[in-house]
Design a protein around this motif. Structure first.
Motif, PDB file in Angstrom:
ATOM      1  N   GLY A  82     -14.971 -22.246  23.495  1.00 48.77           N
ATOM      2  CA  GLY A  82     -13.662 -22.849  23.711  1.00 48.77           C
ATOM      3  C   GLY A  82     -12.594 -21.976  23.107  1.00 48.77           C
ATOM      4  N   ASP A 130     -13.912 -20.746  29.130  1.00 47.38           N
ATOM      5  CA  ASP A 130     -12.650 -21.451  28.934  1.00 47.38           C
ATOM      6  C   ASP A 130     -11.494 -20.452  28.991  1.00 47.38           C
ATOM      7  OD1 ASP A 130     -10.964 -23.597  28.434  1.00 47.38           O
ATOM      8  OD2 ASP A 130     -11.321 -23.621  26.269  1.00 47.38           O
ATOM      9  N   ASP A 180     -15.205 -26.736  21.125  1.00 47.10           N
ATOM     10  CA  ASP A 180     -13.876 -26.455  21.640  1.00 47.10           C
ATOM     11  C   ASP A 180     -12.866 -26.582  20.511  1.00 47.10           C
ATOM     12  OD1 ASP A 180     -12.029 -25.725  23.575  1.00 47.10           O
ATOM     13  OD2 ASP A 180     -11.721 -27.756  24.312  1.00 47.10           O
ATOM     14  N   GLN A 224     -15.383 -30.626  25.968  1.00 42.41           N
ATOM     15  CA  GLN A 224     -14.057 -30.021  25.852  1.00 42.41           C
ATOM     16  C   GLN A 224     -13.071 -31.051  25.320  1.00 42.41           C
ATOM     17  OE1 GLN A 224     -12.162 -28.316  29.415  1.00 42.41           O
ATOM     18  NE2 GLN A 224     -11.219 -26.727  28.167  1.00 42.41           N
TER      19      GLN A 224
END
Length: 369
Positions: A250, A203, A292, A345
């Motif tokens: 994340g 990410d 995330d 996510q």
């Protein structure tokens, strides 16, 4: 008699010599093996086991705080891996067309799909042939989209119309992928000192002046880059101490520069200064296992609890979004209507909407205030 005694004496001496020779050979053989064993222990390091999440906690959710499938996504958009909201409110879904994690085949479908925030209709899409296993997508303040791929080991930056602007990440040399794979077990194995080498990056948190890459499944670090892609610095290594990571999955950037990392296998969220100084760690059964993180418009830290099925033996699947107070206490909880959706996510809209990309079933979920 004397001849027999001499013969027996000679045989005894010969046996002793043979025994001594065997002992010397065994020692010569054992020394390298012992050295290899010692080297193996050094290279092995102390990789942390996956943290266990307390499942015997109350995860009750208010009746209206439920995310439901959303968007008129195309049929090929299966396996939602990423979602972000652009500065002008467009919703961007990243998917891998139903392919498994770390697929080596180039994608023939467009993995980046831009949706109208009002109707959920597709406005445009792109990316076919550019990705193998896309993982995360994030919008920068200027509208650029930063996308990670865990098989090309690159981060690609696109303009809002899909025009490629730049690519971060050096190509692998011979044997590097194998070395990085082995390093999952021999955690101190030296493979590369190149800061531009990503190892399954997950990410990106792009800001106006810098972007922070969560890197990732094999590098266990956060790497900071200038907006033009120049490497600035990095922090973190495999472990479970403060400032260490076990799958930094994340990452999000607060407007004041605070960096939040979803440290998945360690089942915690860590907060850092822009230069990697450790500020806080949040972990609890109520928080769960964060896949995330995101920040609301008011600075509230949100985390996506994706469950334990991929990290704990016999771990359960879950799907929640939780809001955290400054001390890490869970102050509010939202649930995906399907707890087996495998959420991946999280993104927040301009009016507090919550979006979740999910790997199983509908690829995109939403809750509206």
């Amino acid at each position: 008699m004397e001849c027999g005694s001499a013969a027996r004496h000679s045989e005894t001496v010969s046996n002793r010599e043979r025994a001594a020779l065997i002992a010397r050979r065994s020692l010569l053989t054992a020394l390298p093996l012992a050295g290899l064993a010692a080297a193996g222990l050094v290279l092995r390091g102390s990789p942390p086991a996956a943290a266990t999440v307390d499942d015997a906690v109350d995860r009750a959710t208010a009746a209206g705080d439920v995310l439901t499938p959303w968007g008129r996504t195309p049929p090929q958009a299966a396996g939602g891996t990423g979602v972000t909201v652009t500065p002008d409110g467009e919703v961007v879904l990243l998917h891998r067309a139903g392919a498994p994690f770390a697929s080596g085949q180039p994608m023939t479908a467009d993995p980046i799909v831009v949706l109208d925030p009002g109707t959920g209709e597709v406005r445009r899409s792109w990316g076919a042939g550019l990705f193998r296993s896309p993982h995360g997508v994030s919008a920068a303040p200027n509208g650029d989209l930063w996308v990670t791929d865990v098989m090309t080991n690159k981060v690609t930056v696109f303009g809002r119309d899909g025009t490629p602007r730049r690519t971060l990440g050096h190509d692998y040399g011979t044997g590097l992928d194998t070395c990085l794979a082995v390093r999952n077990e021999l955690t101190n194995l030296p493979c590369t000192g190149d800061p531009y080498i990503f190892a399954r990056p997950t990410d990106v948190a792009p800001g106006a002046d810098a972007a922070y890459v969560a890197d990732g499944y094999r590098n266990s670090r956060v790497a900071r880059f200038a907006a033009d892609g120049t490497f600035a610095h990095a922090w973190g290594e495999l472990g479970d101490a403060a400032g260490e990571f076990s799958i930094p999955h994340g990452i999000a950037l607060r407007p004041d520069g605070v960096v939040a990392v979803a440290d998945r296998r360690n089942a915690r969220v860590q907060l850092f200064t822009p230069d990697g100084g450790h500020l806080a760690t949040h972990a609890s059964g109520q928080l769960g296992r964060p896949y995330d993180v995101a920040f609301g418009a008011d600075g509230t830290l949100l985390a996506l609890d994706g469950g334990d099925a991929l990290d704990e033996d016999g771990g359960r699947r879950r799907g929640y979004v939780v809001a955290l107070a400054g001390d890490g206490t869970v102050t509010r909880r939202w649930a995906l209507r399907d707890q087996d959706a495998d959420p991946h996510q999280l993104a927040v809209g301009p009016h507090g909407e919550l979006y979740v990309a999910a790997l199983t079933g509908p690829p995109l979920w939403r809750w509206t205030p």
